[in-house]
Design a protein around this motif. Sequence first.
Motif, PDB file in Angstrom:
ATOM      1  N   TYR A   1      -6.611  -7.079  -1.695  1.00  0.00           N
ATOM      2  CA  TYR A   1      -6.848  -6.394  -0.379  1.00  0.00           C
ATOM      3  C   TYR A   1      -7.416  -7.272   0.683  1.00  0.00           C
TER       4      TYR A   1
ATOM      5  N   GLY B   1      -4.725   6.671  -0.727  1.00  0.00           N
ATOM      6  CA  GLY B   1      -4.225   5.449  -0.793  1.00  0.00           C
ATOM      7  C   GLY B   1      -4.182   4.731  -2.404  1.00  0.00           C
TER       8      GLY B   1
ATOM      9  N   TYR C   1      -2.567   0.802  -4.605  1.00  0.00           N
ATOM     10  CA  TYR C   1      -2.181  -0.353  -4.344  1.00  0.00           C
ATOM     11  C   TYR C   1      -1.562  -1.025  -5.762  1.00  0.00           C
TER      12      TYR C   1
ATOM     13  N   GLU D   1       0.785  -1.254   0.038  1.00  0.00           N
ATOM     14  CA  GLU D   1       0.054   0.218   0.033  1.00  0.00           C
ATOM     15  C   GLU D   1       0.797   1.303   0.067  1.00  0.00           C
TER      16      GLU D   1
END
Length: 201
Positions: free
Chosen positions: A159, A151, A153, A101
């Motif tokens: 996740y 945020g 990824y 992350e």
Amino acid sequence: MPILEDAKEYMQRATGLNRPGRKEATELARVRKPHAVRFKNDGLVPNHPRWPFIVYRGAVDLGEGHDPAAVMEHLFEANGWGDTWRDGVYDYVHYHSRIHEVLGIARGKGRVRFGGNKGRIFALKAGDVAVLPAGTGHQCLSAAADFLVVGAYPPTGTYDECTKVEEGPKALKAIPKVAIPRKDPVYGSDGPLLKLWKKPK
């Protein structure tokens, strides 16, 4: 705040208003030396067995004329980190065992502890970026009212959110299997992350 920010993001993406675009966003990244920290397994939070947590201080020029959250979003997306969100950091200790992350501070200031209860507290402010390898504990201890985090990824990984000791054994098996991202979320193919996160020999 998340609902308002979600609505703002939707409107910006639809109209392009106050959004820099991916190419311009990459030009807003400032060259910064990474601050890398390795955390040990504290019993609740495993952290990553090999790769350090990374902070880039003042890595993004949020400047004038663009929504700072949009700058972070476009920068991360330009470097292959997606599924962006706008919010804060949860006020309880948690970690992700199956995905890395990145957290970009778009607005305000906050004190976030990384590495679990025995980790380290970082005072983060707008323009800072933290990169968390899978397994890294994180928890917001305090924040200004306007504290806003973006945020994202990497494309590989799934996740999950772990908060309990019982999840540890399964997490310890999953964490080392999460692939190295192809690009640093801030600096792309030549970023420090790719030198700091290496496959075991």
